[in-house]
Design a protein around this motif. Structure first.
Motif, PDB file in Angstrom:
ATOM      1  N   PHE A 249      -5.749   7.702  20.320  1.00 29.73           N
ATOM      2  CA  PHE A 249      -7.117   7.400  19.876  1.00 29.73           C
ATOM      3  C   PHE A 249      -7.162   7.360  18.350  1.00 29.73           C
ATOM      4  N   PRO A 250      -6.664   6.272  17.751  1.00 32.29           N
ATOM      5  CA  PRO A 250      -6.580   6.220  16.286  1.00 32.29           C
ATOM      6  C   PRO A 250      -7.937   6.166  15.585  1.00 32.29           C
ATOM      7  N   ARG A 251      -8.990   5.739  16.284  1.00 41.92           N
ATOM      8  CA  ARG A 251     -10.311   5.617  15.670  1.00 41.92           C
ATOM      9  C   ARG A 251     -11.304   6.517  16.414  1.00 41.92           C
ATOM     10  N   ILE A 252     -11.745   7.562  15.749  1.00 43.48           N
ATOM     11  CA  ILE A 252     -12.635   8.537  16.386  1.00 43.48           C
ATOM     12  C   ILE A 252     -13.881   8.747  15.529  1.00 43.48           C
ATOM     13  N   PHE A 253     -15.042   8.695  16.166  1.00 46.58           N
ATOM     14  CA  PHE A 253     -16.292   9.095  15.535  1.00 46.58           C
ATOM     15  C   PHE A 253     -16.781  10.369  16.214  1.00 46.58           C
ATOM     16  N   ALA A 254     -17.087  11.380  15.412  1.00 44.32           N
ATOM     17  CA  ALA A 254     -17.564  12.663  15.920  1.00 44.32           C
ATOM     18  C   ALA A 254     -19.025  12.852  15.525  1.00 44.32           C
ATOM     19  N   LEU A 255     -19.880  13.057  16.514  1.00 44.89           N
ATOM     20  CA  LEU A 255     -21.316  13.146  16.269  1.00 44.89           C
ATOM     21  C   LEU A 255     -21.870  14.478  16.737  1.00 44.89           C
ATOM     22  N   GLY A 256     -22.776  15.027  15.957  1.00 41.61           N
ATOM     23  CA  GLY A 256     -23.520  16.210  16.365  1.00 41.61           C
ATOM     24  C   GLY A 256     -24.976  15.837  16.573  1.00 41.61           C
ATOM     25  N   VAL A 257     -25.568  16.360  17.642  1.00 47.30           N
ATOM     26  CA  VAL A 257     -26.982  16.120  17.940  1.00 47.30           C
ATOM     27  C   VAL A 257     -27.637  17.470  18.192  1.00 47.30           C
ATOM     28  N   ALA A 258     -28.771  17.713  17.547  1.00 47.71           N
ATOM     29  CA  ALA A 258     -29.466  18.990  17.728  1.00 47.71           C
ATOM     30  C   ALA A 258     -30.959  18.737  17.838  1.00 47.71           C
ATOM     31  N   GLY A 259     -31.625  19.508  18.712  1.00 45.23           N
ATOM     32  CA  GLY A 259     -33.070  19.386  18.863  1.00 45.23           C
ATOM     33  C   GLY A 259     -33.474  19.413  20.322  1.00 45.23           C
ATOM     34  N   ASN A 260     -34.571  18.717  20.623  1.00 47.45           N
ATOM     35  CA  ASN A 260     -35.068  18.651  21.996  1.00 47.45           C
ATOM     36  C   ASN A 260     -35.402  17.204  22.334  1.00 47.45           C
ATOM     37  N   TYR A 261     -36.145  16.990  23.424  1.00 49.95           N
ATOM     38  CA  TYR A 261     -36.362  15.616  23.859  1.00 49.95           C
ATOM     39  C   TYR A 261     -37.301  14.843  22.943  1.00 49.95           C
ATOM     40  N   THR A 262     -38.169  15.538  22.227  1.00 46.45           N
ATOM     41  CA  THR A 262     -39.129  14.847  21.368  1.00 46.45           C
ATOM     42  C   THR A 262     -38.739  14.847  19.900  1.00 46.45           C
ATOM     43  N   ARG A 263     -37.857  15.736  19.519  1.00 47.71           N
ATOM     44  CA  ARG A 263     -37.471  15.808  18.106  1.00 47.71           C
ATOM     45  C   ARG A 263     -36.007  16.203  18.010  1.00 47.71           C
ATOM     46  N   GLN A 264     -35.222  15.368  17.341  1.00 46.79           N
ATOM     47  CA  GLN A 264     -33.791  15.621  17.237  1.00 46.79           C
ATOM     48  C   GLN A 264     -33.232  15.073  15.929  1.00 46.79           C
ATOM     49  N   LYS A 265     -32.080  15.612  15.536  1.00 47.69           N
ATOM     50  CA  LYS A 265     -31.354  15.118  14.374  1.00 47.69           C
ATOM     51  C   LYS A 265     -29.929  14.804  14.788  1.00 47.69           C
ATOM     52  N   ILE A 266     -29.378  13.767  14.162  1.00 51.28           N
ATOM     53  CA  ILE A 266     -28.020  13.330  14.474  1.00 51.28           C
ATOM     54  C   ILE A 266     -27.254  13.180  13.168  1.00 51.28           C
ATOM     55  N   SER A 267     -26.021  13.628  13.151  1.00 50.02           N
ATOM     56  CA  SER A 267     -25.150  13.434  11.993  1.00 50.02           C
ATOM     57  C   SER A 267     -23.761  13.076  12.497  1.00 50.02           C
ATOM     58  N   ALA A 268     -23.032  12.260  11.716  1.00 51.36           N
ATOM     59  CA  ALA A 268     -21.764  11.720  12.205  1.00 51.36           C
ATOM     60  C   ALA A 268     -20.676  11.754  11.140  1.00 51.36           C
ATOM     61  N   TYR A 269     -19.428  11.854  11.606  1.00 53.22           N
ATOM     62  CA  TYR A 269     -18.237  11.771  10.764  1.00 53.22           C
ATOM     63  C   TYR A 269     -17.216  10.885  11.464  1.00 53.22           C
ATOM     64  N   TYR A 270     -16.366  10.272  10.657  1.00 52.35           N
ATOM     65  CA  TYR A 270     -15.206   9.556  11.185  1.00 52.35           C
ATOM     66  C   TYR A 270     -13.983  10.437  10.991  1.00 52.35           C
ATOM     67  N   VAL A 271     -13.140  10.525  12.021  1.00 53.25           N
ATOM     68  CA  VAL A 271     -11.910  11.321  11.956  1.00 53.25           C
ATOM     69  C   VAL A 271     -10.728  10.361  12.039  1.00 53.25           C
ATOM     70  N   ASN A 272      -9.938  10.293  10.955  1.00 56.45           N
ATOM     71  CA  ASN A 272      -8.845   9.320  10.941  1.00 56.45           C
ATOM     72  C   ASN A 272      -7.583   9.859  11.610  1.00 56.45           C
ATOM     73  N   GLU A 273      -6.521   9.063  11.582  1.00 55.76           N
ATOM     74  CA  GLU A 273      -5.300   9.382  12.328  1.00 55.76           C
ATOM     75  C   GLU A 273      -4.615  10.655  11.855  1.00 55.76           C
ATOM     76  N   THR A 274      -4.861  11.034  10.610  1.00 53.17           N
ATOM     77  CA  THR A 274      -4.238  12.254  10.080  1.00 53.17           C
ATOM     78  C   THR A 274      -5.174  13.455  10.151  1.00 53.17           C
ATOM     79  N   GLY A 275      -6.328  13.275  10.740  1.00 53.08           N
ATOM     80  CA  GLY A 275      -7.290  14.370  10.820  1.00 53.08           C
ATOM     81  C   GLY A 275      -8.232  14.445   9.639  1.00 53.08           C
ATOM     82  N   GLY A 276      -8.115  13.509   8.692  1.00 57.54           N
ATOM     83  CA  GLY A 276      -9.056  13.460   7.584  1.00 57.54           C
ATOM     84  C   GLY A 276     -10.422  12.989   8.053  1.00 57.54           C
ATOM     85  N   ILE A 277     -11.458  13.380   7.345  1.00 54.47           N
ATOM     86  CA  ILE A 277     -12.807  13.040   7.798  1.00 54.47           C
ATOM     87  C   ILE A 277     -13.582  12.279   6.712  1.00 54.47           C
ATOM     88  N   ILE A 278     -14.492  11.411   7.172  1.00 52.78           N
ATOM     89  CA  ILE A 278     -15.365  10.632   6.294  1.00 52.78           C
ATOM     90  C   ILE A 278     -16.792  10.792   6.795  1.00 52.78           C
TER      91      ILE A 278
END
Length: 667
Positions: A124-153
């Protein structure tokens, strides 16, 4: 239902809606499901426990998005938490990867899974890692890209995962991971290169005034567009009657005269102003005098040659907007914001957005009171034309739109010629553009018989739609609120106006407007019209000009009464500033734009951090941030970051000799 089950249900529902490659069977909702769904992923998670105890891990959601353009697969990992304070843990700008953080914070846990997978396998050379927090009416999402060496963007936030669908993920990856120019901007980038070269040549070989540069380009483009000019006609003559400037000028004159003869509804009033603004090319000797460095050709020959390249590299019949796009790029030079014309150009994505927000239609009468380069009229015209049914009445409806339904006012002659030329280049020469001050522009029904000289009359009984970007900071002579007021006075009941102005206009009335005058304006507005929405825009919308702006949507001649106004926070619009490229989309703009339209136009609900319905009064605040209070409790990391920021600020002030700011005795 447990708290975390609620947010998981929300994620599951959104994935069904937005990710064509996702189904419930594909998500490893349980450890057993993961083994059956994708053995390689199951094996890669063998030591990935978020507790970091070397046991197997299992993410809340995983799915594969298959890029349709590059034929590449992307692994999407999603972790959820029921409390938004547990979305992400960052310290000093660094995402923490200690066991407490990966276990208790959604983003940290998702990234940990991504890094662990990259460590175990190359499947899986291309990975996007996302976090989601909240409830059904209000939520926040944040994302990172994880490259082949484990580096993140760190990558831009998503709107309900639309960017991570099969159809959008390639472009999202291209822009935010590879840092390439968005495909939608590639054409603009190419045109910007042409523009830069042309601008440098004009500066090197002529001594033109700033206000003459854009009309020069407009003249040459019109001459090329006329088909009455070929490059070999420009022979470098120094004759007053036959120099290269005269040949270009005559080609335009013949073309416009021909249009006038062949099209009875062609607006010939603009011809005189256009040609008078172009006349300098006939008499400015440095323009038509041959130069050794240019192979003994004139600068006009050189400029025309370069513009022929642009003209011949595009399909005018398929995309008449391209020359206008080039033209818009060119006029940025000299100030990078359109100041070469003495105006601030409205970005193309904003003109289109505002046209959509007031739903400009083929039956509307559209007015731009401060036309500038005609960008709003072009946006409105394009939207109108797209709505014409492809039937036997198409041509008649098209002619009606361009001849009767597009109206503009511009007070500067050079800019008026720009606007007129721009409309002609884009296939229209019939729009009703008036030359003069907008305050002198009236409806026929407003005629009293005692109007002063210079009064202009609209060729429409009234206007149903208005798009405008009034000149900023004009002080007592013409504050923005007076442009808004006069525009509304020209509108029919139920018509809609969209205006983009500095935020100060709806906070204090703008520069040089007294508190009394501002209060009177607000009272007049609420008593006669409905302010449907005030949208706070991206801080960088007019980059590099540092002006915080808002878009106001106003329905004419329907009193506000008890109707609430949608105060919207659209600061995160999916556009970011990239060095040497300016403001460009970051891959999330389409979904965010659609969300804004759904909320403002279609009546969708939204969380308070995005939209708050407020009953406006003369005395309360009219912008989102004055009413919104963030309900999230700060995390320990937030506190530590605030302390670190203060210490850094204090140290910087001391180093610059401002330690007195922290001296208690100075209070």
């Amino acid at each position: 239902m447990a708290n975390e089950d609620i947010i998981k249900t929300w994620v599951q529902d959104r994935l069904k809606e937005t990710s064509s490659g996702y189904s419930i069977k594909q998500g490893n909702l349980s450890k057993e499901g993961a083994r059956e769904w994708m053995p390689a992923l199951y094996e890669a998670m063998i030591h990935a426990s978020k507790s970091q105890n070397n046991e197997r891990g299992s993410a809340d959601f995983t799915y594969i998005a298959h890029g349709l353009e590059e034929n590449q697969d992307y692994l999407i990992i999603i972790e959820t938490k029921p409390d938004v304070s547990n979305l992400i843990n960052i310290q000093d700008g660094r995402l923490l990867m200690d066991p407490k953080s990966t276990k208790e914070y959604a983003v940290n846990g998702a990234v940990w899974y991504g890094k662990s997978i990259q460590k175990e396998t190359q499947a899986f050379p291309r990975i996007f890692a996302l976090g989601v927090a909240g409830n059904y009416t209000r939520q926040k999402i944040s994302a990172y890209y994880v490259n082949e060496t484990g580096g993140i963007i760190d990558v831009p936030d998503t709107e309900a995962f639309a960017e991570f669908s099969d159809s959008q993920i390639d472009e999202y990856y291209r822009v935010n991971v590879q840092h390439k120019t968005p495909k939608s901007e590639l054409r603009a980038e190419q045109l910007a290169d042409y523009s830069e070269k042309l601008h440098n040549d004009i500066r090197s070989y002529t001594s033109l005034k700033s206000e003459e540069k854009a009309p020069l380009v407009a003249a040459i483009l019109l001459a090329i567009h006329s088909k009455n000019l070929s490059l070999n006609m420009l022979n470098g003559s120094l004759s007053y009657h036959n120099n290269d400037g005269v040949l270009i000028f005559n080609a335009i004159q013949d073309y416009l005269d021909q249009r006038k003869r062949e099209e009875p509804d062609f607006n010939d009033e603009k011809i005189g102003v256009i040609m008078s603004e172009f006349a300098f090319i006939k008499t400015t000797k440095p323009l038509y005098t041959p130069v050794n460095d240019l192979g003994n050709h004139s600068p006009l020959y050189q400029f025309t040659s370069e513009l022929f390249q642009v003209y011949q590299s595009v399909k005018i019949g398929d995309d008449a907007d391209l020359l206008g796009d080039f033209y818009s790029e060119f006029v940025k030079y000299g100030g990078t914001d359109g100041s070469v014309l003495g105006i601030v150009l409205t970005p193309k994505h904003i003109t289109g957005l505002m046209s959509d927000l007031i739903e400009v239609g083929k039956d509307d009468y559209l007015l731009d009171p401060t036309t500038g380069s005609a960008a709003f009229l072009v946006a409105g015209m394009n939207r109108m034309i797209k709505q014409i049914p492809k039937d036997e009445h198409y041509e008649r409806t098209f002619r009606d739109i361009v001849a009767n339904r597009l109206h503009g006012v511009e007070m500067q002659r050079s800019i008026y010629s720009v606007a007129s030329s721009n409309m002609i280049l884009r296939g229209d020469g019939k729009s009703n553009l008036s030359y003069g001050k907008f305050q002198d522009f009236k409806l026929k029904s407003q005629i009293t018989g005692q109007e002063p000289q210079g009064t202009m009359y609209a060729r429409a009984d009234s206007f149903t739609k208005v798009l405008m970007n009034p000149p900023y900071s004009q002080g007592k002579k013409a504050p923005e609120i007076m442009f808004i007021k006069h525009a509304l006075e020209l509108m029919s009941k139920g018509g809609k106006l969209a205006v983009i102005v500095p935020i100060s206009v709806f906070v204090s009335g703008g520069k040089e407007v007294t508190a009394t005058k501002f209060k009177e304006f607000k009272e007049w507005l609420l008593n006669n019209h409905t302010v449907e929405a005030i949208i706070t825009m991206n801080l960088q919308t007019f980059y590099p000009t540092a002006t915080q702006t808002v878009i106001a949507i106003i329905r004419a001649w329907e009193p506000q009464e008890k109707k609430k106004t949608k105060l919207v926070n659209f600061i995160d619009d999916g556009y970011s500033v990239v060095p040497k490229k300016g403001l460009i989309p970051n891959g999330s703009q389409s979904a965010k734009r659609q969300k804004l339209i759904d909320v403002v136009v279609n009546g969708d609900t939204a969380t308070p951090d995005f939209m708050m319905p407020i009953q406006l009064t003369v005395d309360n605040e009219w912008v989102h941030n004055a009413h919104y209070t963030n309900p999230d409790k700060p995390s320990d990391a937030d506190f530590l970051q605030a302390v670190a920021d203060f210490v850094a600020f204090k140290q910087d002030m001391i180093l610059h000799g401002k330690d007195y700011l922290f001296n208690d005795q100075s209070r």
